[in-house]
Scaffold this active site. Structure first.
Site, PDB file in Angstrom:
ATOM      1  NE  ARG A  60      -3.463   0.502   2.648  1.00  9.21           N
ATOM      2  CZ  ARG A  60      -3.319   1.221   3.773  1.00  9.21           C
ATOM      3  NH1 ARG A  60      -2.660   0.735   4.805  1.00  9.21           N
ATOM      4  NH2 ARG A  60      -3.862   2.404   3.891  1.00  9.21           N
ATOM      5  CE  LYS A  72       1.652  -5.078   6.359  1.00 12.45           C
ATOM      6  NZ  LYS A  72       1.353  -3.786   5.768  1.00 12.45           N
ATOM      7  NE  ARG A  74       3.290   4.957  11.137  1.00 13.01           N
ATOM      8  CZ  ARG A  74       2.821   4.076  10.237  1.00 13.01           C
ATOM      9  NH1 ARG A  74       1.770   3.347  10.503  1.00 13.01           N
ATOM     10  NH2 ARG A  74       3.408   3.919   9.069  1.00 13.01           N
TER      11      ARG A  74
HETATM   12  C1  BTN Z   1       0.541  -3.816   2.287  1.00 12.34           C
HETATM   13  O1  BTN Z   1       1.266  -2.857   2.039  1.00 12.34           O
HETATM   14  O2  BTN Z   1       0.295  -4.149   3.434  1.00 12.34           O
HETATM   15  C2  BTN Z   1      -0.075  -4.603   1.151  1.00 12.34           C
HETATM   16  C3  BTN Z   1       0.814  -5.744   0.717  1.00 12.34           C
HETATM   17  C4  BTN Z   1       0.210  -6.587  -0.384  1.00 12.34           C
HETATM   18  C5  BTN Z   1       1.206  -7.589  -0.938  1.00 12.34           C
HETATM   19  C6  BTN Z   1       0.575  -8.545  -1.899  1.00 12.34           C
HETATM   20  S1  BTN Z   1       1.646  -9.894  -2.315  1.00 12.34           S
HETATM   21  C7  BTN Z   1       0.551 -10.393  -3.557  1.00 12.34           C
HETATM   22  C8  BTN Z   1       0.028  -9.143  -4.229  1.00 12.34           C
HETATM   23  N1  BTN Z   1       0.921  -8.718  -5.289  1.00 12.34           N
HETATM   24  C9  BTN Z   1       1.496  -7.547  -5.035  1.00 12.34           C
HETATM   25  O3  BTN Z   1       2.305  -6.973  -5.773  1.00 12.34           O
HETATM   26  N2  BTN Z   1       1.081  -7.086  -3.836  1.00 12.34           N
HETATM   27  C10 BTN Z   1       0.117  -7.982  -3.235  1.00 12.34           C
END
Ligand code: BTN
Length: 317
Positions: A113, A178, A312
Site C-alpha cells: 500500500r 505485521k 499510527r
Molecule cells: C501492504 O502494504 O500491506 C499490502 C501488501 C500486499 C502484498 C501482496 S503480495 C501479492 C500481491 N501482489 C502484489 O504486488 N502485492 C500484493
C-alpha cells in the site's frame, strides 16, 4: 531455471551430469542456471566436489495440479518469478474470465500500500491475487478490504492456531508485528463491468536472516517455530475467500463488522491518522458500515475512508 529447481527441491545431492541429462542440457548450462538461481532468486546452492549440487534448504514448491484439483471451477495460475501477482492478474484478465487466481513463488516488484515495496523472497511466503468481478455495483466492495483481513485472520488461525489481530484498514498483526498485508486495486470502468484485484501477501516461512523490511514484521514460522505448509495454506485462503466473498456480496460488510471488531488491535486507543496533507488525532471508537475508521476528535465522531490513509498509535497510549 524452474525445472532445475524442481529437481533440486528435495535438498539431496545431484550431480551436474545427472541434472544435465534430465534436462537435456550440458553441464556448463546446468552451472549457468545454478548461478542464476542464486543470483536472481536468492536461493543458496551448495556445491561439493564428488557429490554434486544441493539446495542449502529443501523447498516445497506450490503444485498447480494440487491447487487446481481442489478448486476445479477457479482458473489457477502459478508463476516462478514475476514482477507482481496483482499486475499479472490484470494482464490475464484481457484473455480470461474472472474469477481467477494468480500465485507466484517470487515477486521482483511486489507492491504494498501507499507505494511501498512488498518483500517477496522465493518460495518462502504466500503471494496471491484473486480477481473478483464487481457485478452488483460499487456497493459490493464497501468494506471489502476489511473482509479480506478476516479471511487471512481465519486462515492463520486454522493453520497455526494463532489469534492474529487486525489493524485498520487491512494489516494483520501478531503482537503488533505485521504478518500479512492486503492490496486491493479496482480495474475497469465503474459504470460498466469492473473487477477488483485482491492482492494478499502473508509471511509464512521467512526468517530473521531476511533484511530490507522497514517495519516490525513477523512470520508464522517465526511465531510457531515450525515450517508452514504453503500449499495447504494457499488452499485454506482460497476456501475462506470463497465463503467470505459470498457473504460480502449477499449482505455487505456490516454483517461482518462485529467479527472484525472482535479482532481489532487498536480499539479504544488514541491514534494519529495521516490523510496525505493532514494529521488528525483522536480516539479509535469503531468502524462504519462501509469500513470507515471512526475517530472521536474533540468530542465529535468523525469517519474516514481511503486506501491512502494511514494510522499510527499516539505515543502516550
Ligand atoms: C501492504 O502494504 O500491506 C499490502 C501488501 C500486499 C502484498 C501482496 S503480495 C501479492 C500481491 N501482489 C502484489 O504486488 N502485492 C500484493
Amino acid at each position: 531455471m524452474f525445472d532445475l529447481l524442481a529437481l533440486l527441491a528435495d535438498g539431496g545431492f545431484h550431480s551436474g551430469s545427472d541434472l544435465g541429462d534430465k534436462l537435456g542440457i550440458s553441464r556448463a548450462a546446468v552451472w549457468k542456471r545454478l548461478q542464476r538461481i542464486t543470483k536472481d532468486l536468492g536461493v543458496p546452492v551448495q556445491s561439493v566436489q564428488g557429490k554434486g549440487y544441493r539446495l542449502v534448504q529443501p523447498l516445497a514448491l506450490l503444485r498447480h495440479d494440487a491447487i487446481q484439483c481442489a478448486f476445479p471451477m477457479l482458473p489457477v495460475f502459478i508463476y516462478g518469478s514475476i514482477e507482481s501477482t496483482n499486475d499479472q492478474a490484470k494482464h490475464l484478465l484481457s484473455n480470461n474470465a474472472a474469477p481467477l487466481v494468480v500465485f507466484a513463488e517470487h515477486q521482483t516488484l511486489g507492491k504494498g500500500r501507499r507505494g511501498r515495496q512488498w518483500v517477496s523472497p522465493f518460495a518462502q511466503n504466500l503471494y496471491l491475487s484473486y480477481v473478483w468481478p464487481v457485478t452488483e455495483g460499487l456497493n459490493q466492495i464497501d468494506g471489502l478490504s476489511l473482509v479480506v483481513g478476516l479471511v487471512v485472520l481465519k486462515a492463520i488461525k486454522r493453520i497455526s492456531g494463532i489469534d492474529a489481530q487486525l489493524k485498520w484498514p487491512n494489516d494483520i498483526l501478531i503482537d503488533e508485528r505485521k504478518v500479512a498485508g492486503i492490496l486491493l486495486e479496482l480495474i475497469g470502468d465503474p459504470v460498466e463491468l469492473c473487477h477488483v484485484v485482491i492482492g494478499i501477501g502473508v509471511n509464512l516461512n521467512m526468517l530473521d536472516s531476511f533484511v530490507g523490511i522497514d517495519q516490525e514484521w513477523t512470520s508464522l514460522n517465526k511465531e510457531t517455530g515450525s515450517n508452514i505448509d504453503r500449499e495447504l495454506f494457499a488452499k485454506i485462503v482460497l476456501e475462506e475467500l470463497g465463503g467470505y466473498l459470498e457473504k460480502q456480496k449477499k449482505y455487505g460488510f456490516h454483517r461482518m463488522r462485529a467479527e472484525w471488531l472482535s479482532a481489532h488491535a487498536w480499539q479504544g486507543r488514541n491514534a494519529v491518522l495521516h490523510t496525505g496533507n493532514d494529521f488528525v488525532t483522536g480516539q479509535i471508537v469503531g468502524i462504519g458500515d462501509k469500513g470507515e475508521i471512526c475517530l472521536l476528535v474533540d468530542g465529535q465522531e468523525c469517519k474516514y475512508l481511503g486506501g491512502e490513509l494511514s494510522l499510527r498509535l499516539q505515543n502516550d497510549t
